[in-house]
Write an enzyme that holds these catalytic residues in place. Structure first.
Site, short mmCIF file in Angstrom:
data_model
loop_
_atom_site.label_atom_id
_atom_site.label_comp_id
_atom_site.label_asym_id
_atom_site.label_seq_id
_atom_site.Cartn_x
_atom_site.Cartn_y
_atom_site.Cartn_z
N HIS A 36 37.29 49.89 32.94
CA HIS A 36 38.20 48.92 33.55
C HIS A 36 38.26 47.69 32.64
CE1 HIS A 36 40.51 47.12 36.77
NE2 HIS A 36 39.75 46.04 36.69
N ASP A 38 40.05 44.26 32.05
CA ASP A 38 40.94 43.20 32.55
C ASP A 38 41.62 42.50 31.39
OD1 ASP A 38 40.60 43.19 35.47
OD2 ASP A 38 38.50 42.79 35.00
N ASP A 151 42.30 48.12 41.31
CA ASP A 151 41.67 46.81 41.47
C ASP A 151 42.56 45.72 42.07
OD1 ASP A 151 39.27 45.38 41.32
OD2 ASP A 151 39.81 44.45 39.42
N HIS A 419 46.43 41.72 37.34
CA HIS A 419 45.95 41.35 38.66
C HIS A 419 44.90 40.23 38.65
CE1 HIS A 419 43.23 44.63 37.32
NE2 HIS A 419 42.30 43.94 37.95
#
Length: 1009
Positions: A36, A38, A151, A419
């Site tokens: 993951h 970001d 997420d 996000h």
């Protein structure tokens, strides 16, 4: 290894699936490796690339190449593209192509980022998907078929519709309300077919998988404090101790501890299996910033999986590395009949009874506004550039350079949809990165627009009706990016009160000048303009000559200002005793001189008066985590009900023939020299027809909010006497509306009744509706009957150790200037006006100014050599763009080119991406909800000769006639909603019929010059 510990689970599974032969295990566990990443949260994109992203792709590619059974899914294309373009060697690129072709490296979602679903506009969601999908298709010839929205903080029902249109076969989400997720787990309802739109056919539904309570990471392991099965530790960023890496690193697998790891994985897989309806278990393996040392990860997991598979009959399961495609193909093959979910969304999201993730709807309000302004500028720049390239001989502007400016802004607008970006849930230095990227991208498109204007409209055109201008004035070029004629008022700031405003023919235009509301030495110049679709108007704005009588030149009306003294909130005993009206042809706004607040609004068409007042209030929040829950970037946890945030209010009314402006200044303390809050309300007067009804039927409001005191969350509360039943309607991403009845909860009721308002919200009684249209995302709620409140700004500090250690704070001292438009009227009136009005707010005309330095004003340029692009009132031009892709529209031909390893050809500047949207729901309006047939060759004739029309998938990578999405068995026998399930016109034809809420995407090929 003793299996008795999970015997109860095995018995439960035996009841779920019939017993078969014991020659093969009952459960199939799909271990899906992922990282993951970001795109801006605690670290900037550059820091992340340097510290771990590059290593993730370097090491994953190496490990997958070494062992055929290994798999990996890649999600965020911004990072992959940066690695591919700037790091990967030719050898690594060759390996990646092989892994992709074999299906062992799978791109899921495929957008630039994993976008937020609460506060993003669906135009920008489509943009970021289109950017990523275009790269993947051009580079590898692949189209992502599965989402991975694991997420984002809540799930919107817009998303399943968009993903279905993009060609996806399944959709994965995770963060939904904790109570709802538990109930869905208990009832084995975590998988369903989601019909995101009530107007679209079942063809736009999608199979949806909600990750269970373990979300996208493995269960915790007993051998460390970290998430389990993490052998590569924690990526070390500058300023952190190397010891942190080892605190998060899992102990390697050995023969002495193998049973601990296998027991944990098996027990977890068996528990998960009880929550689903097929004997296939999705087991995500990965978490934030993992797999930067993929060798350690795979080497250890190989041992665990080999041990389990060697005891598969004992454990009654097998494990395998898998992609999402592997898992969903297995689920699909079982032919289970699935329940159907309607267009309801999964918002708001609460992680427990004390933490409602509704604060981020308003966090970093300034960034939210900048992101939307950048998106609107890009929208205008795309169509302006397309028109320029298709029509003009390019004298001064290199189209390749122009395309580069647009591509840069596409990239950064896509980036900020992440996000943890537009949500405001990032650390301050990452926020600075987003602002810098957006500002640089916007400047590039501003420069492009200036060059287009210079190229198309030279400043030295003859103007026989104009005398030579005096120095100090401006030429203004105004561009309408919408495909309708727009009648509106543009506002310019000038430094002289006496001006002359003339159009491209040298004729005077209606204008009004008044003192600027926030710049004492400047003036606001309002100019009434009517602009056809995708067209320009030109104005000369010059200081007036000293003797108006001699020249006969008209000059704008100078508005008169009425001052009203301050009124104290606590001393306002009498209400409504002395009212002052402000009116246009649609409304009369009554202001109460006893309070200096709005009193009521009379809507002329329905002849109804609605009592309505507005004031600024604040929620106070706790700052000490040891004394109770706190508000932060994500969550909203007020200490009590909202309290008035002001003690005194002063008012001015600036009245003129075009615009009357009401200025209300709210002072936190009576003796404050500067207001903390302000409302600037405008009522405009203009001609009816050609969009004039939209100008008349709105009360434009701009606010000044801040700086706030610490631990305050500022709202604008509008209170009416409408009997609304405390039901609010707010939008999903600007695409469709959701009904939001007020609900009582055991804890945190105020926060859990907040919802995202991306573009619009309304409350209504049986006879009247009050609509709010927003320029940017906010939180919105109805905390009382007839009330609607909008959270405009937040400033928070607390002592949460987890936030302090990474500087995840919201100490935002800025002053923000959000904009809302208010529409009031009957349901029928507002239903017809709301959609076009929100677009009029989102895509206001672009004004480009250039100082007059002795030039002669251009004459005739506004009407010469431009033909309007005009669509029916229910159809919106969602995008008109030259994307610059180099791939062939023919899939077979494109794959053949990739196989030959040929370099990409030049960008095709005659291939235009066109996307049209029907604005209305199937039963929203008796006229505007009807299907509309559009002849694209005719509509676009003003741009050039249309050679051919291809209908494409949402992101352009599929020919819709070749796209074959999976069908899923449903419990619901009704396969469509509304009237939208209609046959399509013959492929390639210029005539298309667009049904309610449809979004249709095309490649339009124009003839060469």
């Amino acid at each position: 290894m003793e299996p008795r510990g999970w015997l109860p689970l095995l018995l439960q599974l035996g009841l779920m699936w019939p017993l078969g032969a014991l020659s093969e295990p009952r459960l199939r566990v799909f271990v899906v490796p992922h990282s993951h990443m970001d795109v801006g949260w605690l670290h900037t994109v550059q820091e992340s690339m340097q510290v771990y992203v590059t290593n993730v792709y370097n090491s994953v590619v190496e490990e997958l190449t070494l062992e055929k059974k290994r798999r990996f899914i890649a999600v965020e294309q911004e990072y992959f593209r940066l690695w591919w373009d700037g790091v990967a060697s030719d050898g690594q690129k060759s390996q990646v192509r092989q892994l992709v072709a074999e299906g062992r490296l799978e791109f899921v979602l495929g957008g630039q980022v994993m976008h937020d679903e609460a506060v993003t506009h669906f135009d920008d969601q489509i943009l970021q998907l289109t950017e990523g999908h275009g790269f993947l298709y051009e580079t590898f010839g692949v189209r992502p078929q599965f989402s991975w929205q694991v997420d984002p903080f809540g799930a919107s029902s817009t998303t399943p519709t968009l993903f279905a249109l993009a060609g996806f076969n399944a959709h994965v989400i995770s963060r939904i309300d904790y109570n709802l997720k538990k109930a869905m787990q208990d009832n084995r309802e975590l998988q369903f077919v989601w019909r995101g739109s009530r107007s679209l056919s079942a063809q736009q539904e999608i199979f949806t998988h909600v990750l269970d309570q373990f979300s996208y990471w493995p269960p915790n392991a007993p051998l460390s404090l970290s998430e389990g099965f993490n052998w590569d530790g924690e990526a070390i960023f500058p300023g952190t101790s190397p010891d942190d890496m080892y605190l998060q690193m899992q102990i390697p697998v050995t023969k002495d501890n193998i049973q601990i790891f296998t027991s944990l994985l098996v027990k977890n897989a068996l528990a998960r299996a009880t929550w689903f309806r097929t004997p296939h278990v999705l087991w995500p393996w990965g978490c934030d910033r993992q797999f930067f040392n993929a060798s350690l990860q795979f080497t250890n997991m190989d041992i665990v999986m080999e041990y389990i598979n060697s005891h598969s009959l004992e454990f009654n399961l097998s494990v395998e590395y898998a992609t999402l495609g592997d898992y969903f193909r297995a689920v699909h093959s079982d032919q289970v009949s699935w329940q159907v979910r309607d267009h309801r969304d999964f918002l708001p999201y609460s992680s427990d009874m004390y933490h409602a993730w509704t604060g981020f709807y308003a966090s970093r309000s300034g960034l939210k506004g900048l992101a939307r302004r950048a998106s609107s500028l890009l929208y205008a720049g795309e169509s302006m550039f397309t028109r320029y390239v298709l029509l003009a001989p390019h004298r001064f502007l290199d189209p390749a350079w122009g395309l580069q400016q647009l591509q840069q802004l596409r990239w950064v607008v896509s980036e900020v949809q992440h996000h943890d970006a537009i949500t405001g849930t990032h650390v301050p230095n990452v926020g600075d990165m987003f602002v810098e990227h957006l500002s640089t991208g916007m400047q590039g498109v501003h420069n492009l627009m200036s060059y287009i204007i210079q190229d198309r409209f030279p400043a030295h055109s003859a103007c026989s009706l104009c005398a030579g201008p005096e120095p100090g004035g401006h030429f203004a070029v105004v561009y309408n990016p919408l495909a309708w004629t727009v009648t509106t008022i543009i506002t310019l700031t000038v430094d002289f009160p006496k001006v002359s405003v003339t159009d491209e023919s040298g004729l005077p235009v209606p204008a009004q000048v008044q003192p600027s509301k926030e710049m004492p030495s400047a003036y606001d110049l309002h100019v009434l303009t009517m602009i056809p679709g995708l067209s320009y108007r030109h104005y000369s704005i010059r200081p007036s000559r000293s003797s108006q009588e001699k020249t006969g030149e008209p000059e704008p009306f100078v508005a008169k200002t009425m001052q009203f003294g301050g009124r104290l909130r606590r001393l306002a005993r009498q209400v409504g005793g002395s009212l002052v009206p402000v009116n246009n042809d649609c409304y009369i706004v009554f202001l109460d001189l006893d309070t200096n607040l709005m009193h009521s609004v009379w809507e002329r068409q329905s002849n109804r008066k609605v009592y309505m007042t507005q004031q600024f209030m604040e929620y106070h929040t706790n700052s000490d985590v040891w004394k109770g829950p706190v508000s932060d970037n994500y969550v909203f946890t007020p200490s009590g009900v909202a309290e008035p945030a002001w003690e005194a209010v002063r008012m001015e009314i600036v009245e003129g023939p075009l615009v009357t402006e009401i200025r209300q200044y709210f002072y936190r303390k009576v003796n404050d020299s500067e207001p903390t809050f302000a409302i600037y309300s405008r009522l405009a007067r203009g001609p009816q027809g050609s969009g004039g009804e939209l100008l008349c039927h709105r009360i434009e409001q701009e606010y000044r909010v801040g700086p706030l005191e610490l631990n305050r969350e500022a709202i604008l509360r509008t209170s009416t006497k409408l009997n609304t039943g405390q039901v609010l309607h707010s939008d999903n991403n600007g695409y469709q509306m959701q009904r939001r009845p007020y609900r009582d909860y055991k804890n945190n009721t105020i926060a859990r009744n907040y919802y995202p308002m991306v573009q619009s919200a309304f409350i209504q009684s049986r006879r009247s509706r009050l609509v709010l249209l927003s320029e940017q995302a906010h939180g919105v709620s109805s905390q009382g009957n007839g009330q609607v409140e909008v959270m405009l700004h937040r400033r928070l500090v607390n002592n949460d150790p987890g936030n302090l250690v990474v500087d995840l704070t919201l100490n935002d001292p800025s002053v923000v200037h959000p904009v809302l438009w208010l529409l009031l009227g009957s349901r029928a009136l507002t239903s017809g006006l709301r959609q076009r009005s929100r677009l009029a707010l989102q895509h206001r005309p672009v004004v480009m100014l250039r100082e007059i330095n002795g030039e002669i004003a251009p004459r005739g340029s506004g009407s010469r050599q431009q033909e309007a692009v005009t669509l029916p009132p229910s159809i919106h031009l969602q995008i008109l763009s030259i994307p610059g892709w180099k791939y062939s529209s023919n899939h077979t031909e494109h794959l053949r080119t990739l196989q030959k390893g040929e370099a990409g050809v030049q960008a095709d500047l005659r291939r235009v991406l066109l996307r049209l949207q029907h604005l209305y729901e199937v039963d929203q309006d008796p006229v505007l909800s009807r299907p509309v047939t559009v002849n694209l060759r005719s509509v676009l004739g003003g741009l050039g000769s249309v050679v051919s029309v291809e209908e494409r998938s949402l992101t352009g990578t599929w020919d819709v006639n070749e796209m074959r999405r999976w069908t899923w068995s449903r419990r619901d026998p009704h396969h469509h909603r509304g009237n939208s399930s209609q046959p399509s016109p013959p492929p390639g034809g210029p005539e298309v019929t667009i049904y309610p809420k449809e979004i249709r995407t095309f490649f339009i090929h124009f003839q060469e010059h």
